[in-house]
Design an enzyme around this catalytic site. Structure first.
Site, PDB file in Angstrom:
ATOM      1  N   ASP A 232      50.402 -13.001   0.300  1.00 54.14           N
ATOM      2  CA  ASP A 232      48.975 -12.664   0.237  1.00 54.14           C
ATOM      3  C   ASP A 232      48.469 -13.031  -1.156  1.00 54.14           C
ATOM      4  OD1 ASP A 232      46.745 -11.022   1.710  1.00 54.14           O
ATOM      5  OD2 ASP A 232      46.725 -10.367  -0.393  1.00 54.14           O
TER       6      ASP A 232
ATOM      7  N   ASN B  65      35.982 -15.944  -4.010  1.00 56.49           N
ATOM      8  CA  ASN B  65      34.986 -16.255  -2.984  1.00 56.49           C
ATOM      9  C   ASN B  65      33.634 -15.639  -3.330  1.00 56.49           C
ATOM     10  OD1 ASN B  65      35.681 -18.020  -0.979  1.00 56.49           O
ATOM     11  ND2 ASN B  65      36.413 -16.490   0.456  1.00 56.49           N
TER      12      ASN B  65
ATOM     13  N   HIS C 283      32.160 -19.967  -1.225  1.00 53.73           N
ATOM     14  CA  HIS C 283      33.205 -20.341  -0.259  1.00 53.73           C
ATOM     15  C   HIS C 283      33.761 -21.740  -0.506  1.00 53.73           C
ATOM     16  CE1 HIS C 283      32.877 -16.803   2.248  1.00 53.73           C
ATOM     17  NE2 HIS C 283      31.546 -16.879   2.188  1.00 53.73           N
TER      18      HIS C 283
ATOM     19  N   ASP D 241      37.609 -22.486  -0.624  1.00 55.75           N
ATOM     20  CA  ASP D 241      38.301 -23.480   0.211  1.00 55.75           C
ATOM     21  C   ASP D 241      39.163 -24.413  -0.637  1.00 55.75           C
ATOM     22  OD1 ASP D 241      37.134 -22.371   2.424  1.00 55.75           O
ATOM     23  OD2 ASP D 241      35.615 -23.959   2.681  1.00 55.75           O
TER      24      ASP D 241
ATOM     25  N   ASP E  85      43.522 -15.367   3.431  1.00 55.66           N
ATOM     26  CA  ASP E  85      44.344 -15.721   2.272  1.00 55.66           C
ATOM     27  C   ASP E  85      45.808 -15.356   2.492  1.00 55.66           C
ATOM     28  OD1 ASP E  85      44.093 -13.009   2.244  1.00 55.66           O
ATOM     29  OD2 ASP E  85      43.517 -12.847   0.131  1.00 55.66           O
TER      30      ASP E  85
END
Length: 446
Positions: A312, A320, A325, A329, A355
């Site tokens: 994680d 983010n 975003h 990405d 994630d």
């Protein structure tokens, strides 16, 4: 007495002469015998034979002529030839009869049109033309065969499917225009060459040997094959090969195929989308779970172990929220690349969603823990490195839970154990890894 005996005893020469005279056929008998023999011979011939006198009247016709003309001998003798056989009206005059073959048609009583091949020749006796002999044969079967050949040639020529004909040794004899359009090889480029020139490197020798074995056994093979275009580009086809026997012995191999390259690409795209994450290109949850089940089945057979690392990304939500975003990405894609670069060939990294990632290490030996520890430590280091995006340094860390399993384990519980171990790291301050401990971690989960 002797004289009497001599007088009463037949003369030997006279006896033999008389016996021969009694046995010898009369001239009329001899002519009848020859006529009967000739008729038997002519009646055995499959072609129709008719003789005409100088006036064109029928003097003889054999059984085949009667059958083709649907007439009887007793009704035909003495009649003009064209009355019995209308096509004879087309014959040239007696003095100009050619000895060449030509074709006419005979109309049967039922209206059927019968094509005939005819040859006519003069009958010459004592250097005088005394009549005509006409020989004709039914050529329906030949016409049918010719039509079949023309039809087959048209099918080959105009078929949208590529067609290749080779001898049993694999040397190409015929190709059609569809083949040339698909492969790039013109007929003159490929005829006389072995079919092996069409092969790509997608199939090994064992594939081609198995194909030939099936063809020799069953006379038929169908399947997908990757061929090579004249320019070297591979393309996929659905191929059907049939072995065709020839009447004179030997035979041919006839291959029909059509291009399925676009379909294969479409199928590959569908498979990619079904089994891979759209953003990172990594395997998705479905694919990695299937891979884990396969690895565990191999572990049961081979006695080795597997490791599941659940990862994680710490701080990803902040990236983010702060940078958008697009930045998120970019970060995910870079993390996916770094993780994949860390693993051995045969190991797998997948994005489960958001994630969260999963790494599958298999097979592992008795030192599975040490192997998993080395990978986890390297992953923690690589993920902690910043990612530069539009002059912004993006930073995250990794919390990794590790579960070791063997052939006695199931995939779902093993992933759950790695998840429990990962949350131990989360609760302990993140940025690290932890091995699942059955009693301790189960209590904390509870």
């Amino acid at each position: 007495m002797r004289a009497g005996m001599e007088q009463g005893t037949p003369d030997r020469k006279g006896f033999l002469a008389g016996w021969k005279a009694r046995r010898a056929p009369r001239s009329s008998d001899s002519g009848a015998l020859v006529a009967a023999l000739n008729k038997a011979v002519f009646d055995a011939v499959a072609d129709g034979i008719v003789s005409l006198d100088r006036e064109g009247r029928v003097t003889f016709l054999n059984r085949a002529a009667q059958t083709l003309g649907q007439c009887r001998e007793r009704d035909s003798l003495g009649r003009r030839g064209e009355e019995v056989f209308p096509f004879m009206a087309a014959l040239p005059t007696l003095d100009t009869i050619p000895r060449e073959r030509f074709e006419v048609v005979l109309c049967g009583c039922d209206g059927e049109i019968i094509p005939l091949e005819i040859v006519a020749a003069p009958i010459i006796e004592a250097r005088q033309v005394t009549g005509t002999v006409v020989v004709f044969r039914d050529i329906r079967e030949r016409r049918h065969a010719e039509e079949s050949r023309r039809l087959a040639a048209a099918v080959v020529e105009w078929s949208p499917q590529a067609i290749v004909v080779a001898d049993l040794g694999g040397m190409i004899i015929i190709v059609n225009p569809a083949f040339s359009r698909l492969s790039g090889f013109a007929s003159e480029d490929i005829v006389g060459k072995p079919v092996s020139v069409l092969r790509s490197d997608h199939h090994d020798a064992a594939f081609h040997a198995a194909l030939r074995q099936t063809l020799d056994r069953d006379g038929l093979w169908c399947g997908e094959v990757w061929n090579r275009h004249k320019d070297g580009t591979p393309y996929a086809v659905w191929l059907s090969i049939t072995r065709v026997s020839a009447e004179a012995g030997g035979g041919f191999l006839v291959g029909f195929y059509f291009d399925i390259t676009e379909r294969k690409r479409h199928e590959a795209r569908i498979l990619q989308e079904a089994n891979h994450d759209a953003l990172t290109g990594l395997p998705n949850r479905r694919m990695v779970e299937e891979g884990l089940e396969i690895a565990l089945a191999q572990a049961r057979r081979g006695g080795h172990r597997v490791a599941v690392l659940l990862i994680d990304l710490d701080g990803f939500k902040a990236v983010n929220d702060t940078h958008g975003h697009d930045a998120g990405d970019v970060l995910l894609c870079e993390m996916a690349r770094r993780m994949a670069a860390t693993l051995r060939v045969g190991d797998m990294v997948a994005r489960l969603g958001g994630d969260e990632f999963l790494v599958l290490l298999a097979p592992l030996g008795d030192d599975a823990e040490n192997g998993a520890r080395r990978v986890a430590r390297h992953l923690v280091e690589q993920i902690a490195r910043p990612v530069l995006h539009e002059d912004i340094s993006l930073r995250v860390s990794a919390s990794i839970g590790i579960a070791i399993g063997d052939g006695t384990c199931e995939g779902g519980p093993l992933i759950k154990q790695a998840d429990q171990a990962m949350y131990v790291v989360k609760r302990s301050g993140k940025h690290g890894f932890h091995f699942y401990e059955a009693n301790k971690d189960d209590k904390e989960e509870a």
